[in-house]
Design a protein around this motif. Structure first.
Motif, PDB file in Angstrom:
ATOM      1  N   ARG A  48     -27.462 -16.829 -31.383  1.00  0.00           N
ATOM      2  CA  ARG A  48     -27.037 -17.992 -30.664  1.00  0.00           C
ATOM      3  C   ARG A  48     -26.239 -17.683 -29.381  1.00  0.00           C
ATOM      4  NH1 ARG A  48     -25.200 -19.493 -35.882  1.00  0.00           N
ATOM      5  NH2 ARG A  48     -26.402 -21.006 -36.769  1.00  0.00           N
ATOM      6  N   LEU A  56     -30.165 -22.624 -33.638  1.00  0.00           N
ATOM      7  CA  LEU A  56     -30.953 -21.991 -34.389  1.00  0.00           C
ATOM      8  C   LEU A  56     -30.917 -22.403 -35.988  1.00  0.00           C
ATOM      9  CD1 LEU A  56     -32.195 -19.110 -35.449  1.00  0.00           C
ATOM     10  CD2 LEU A  56     -29.870 -18.326 -35.639  1.00  0.00           C
ATOM     11  N   ALA A  75     -37.249 -19.294 -38.912  1.00  0.00           N
ATOM     12  CA  ALA A  75     -36.371 -19.560 -37.714  1.00  0.00           C
ATOM     13  C   ALA A  75     -37.073 -20.601 -36.883  1.00  0.00           C
ATOM     14  CB  ALA A  75     -35.887 -18.588 -37.094  1.00  0.00           C
ATOM     15  N   ILE A  77     -35.911 -22.130 -33.033  1.00  0.00           N
ATOM     16  CA  ILE A  77     -35.048 -21.604 -32.097  1.00  0.00           C
ATOM     17  C   ILE A  77     -35.238 -22.707 -30.916  1.00  0.00           C
ATOM     18  CG2 ILE A  77     -34.082 -20.171 -30.403  1.00  0.00           C
ATOM     19  CD1 ILE A  77     -34.727 -17.978 -32.302  1.00  0.00           C
TER      20      ILE A  77
END
Length: 124
Positions: A48, A56, A75, A77
């Motif tokens: 982050r 995230l 993930a 992002i």
């Protein structure tokens, strides 16, 4: 005085809304980490802290042949390109690839795999 505050608020909202559809991008990939050197929360905090990363989001992923000392997550992002635009005047695919490379260099990250990295604009 109150009228002036209203005008200022309205103008600030207008400025923030300008170009908002161009302000956030999304990176999706498989994040593999290990807790040998850092805790999961420290690793996620380091991710982050990468320039431009705003959020995230992780979802557990279970591979066919997991390694016992590794954690697997899908993930997502969200990336704000402003730090790159301010320093270089633009945000391109190479900047996105640099963010991926930076994530891969974080201690505790075994690998962050993004198939076909591309600029996915998600707005605000």
């Amino acid at each position: 005085m109150e009228k002036l505050k209203k005008i200022i608020r309205k103008e600030v909202r207008r400025i923030l809304a300008e170009g908002s559809e161009e302000r956030l991008y999304k990176i999706e990939g498989l994040l593999v980490t290990t807790s040998k050197t850092k805790t999961q929360s420290q690793i996620f905090s380091d991710i982050r802290a990468v320039a431009g990363i705003t959020t995230l989001d992780l979802e557990q992923y279970i591979p066919n042949l997991p390694k016992p000392d590794q954690e697997y997550n899908k993930a997502v992002i969200k990336l704000d390109p402003d730090p790159y635009i301010q320093s270089r005047g633009k945000f391109e695919l190479d900047d996105l690839k640099a963010v991926i490379k930076t994530i891969n260099s974080i201690k505790g990250v075994v690998k962050f795999v993004v198939k076909d990295p591309q600029l996915i604009n998600i707005g605000i």
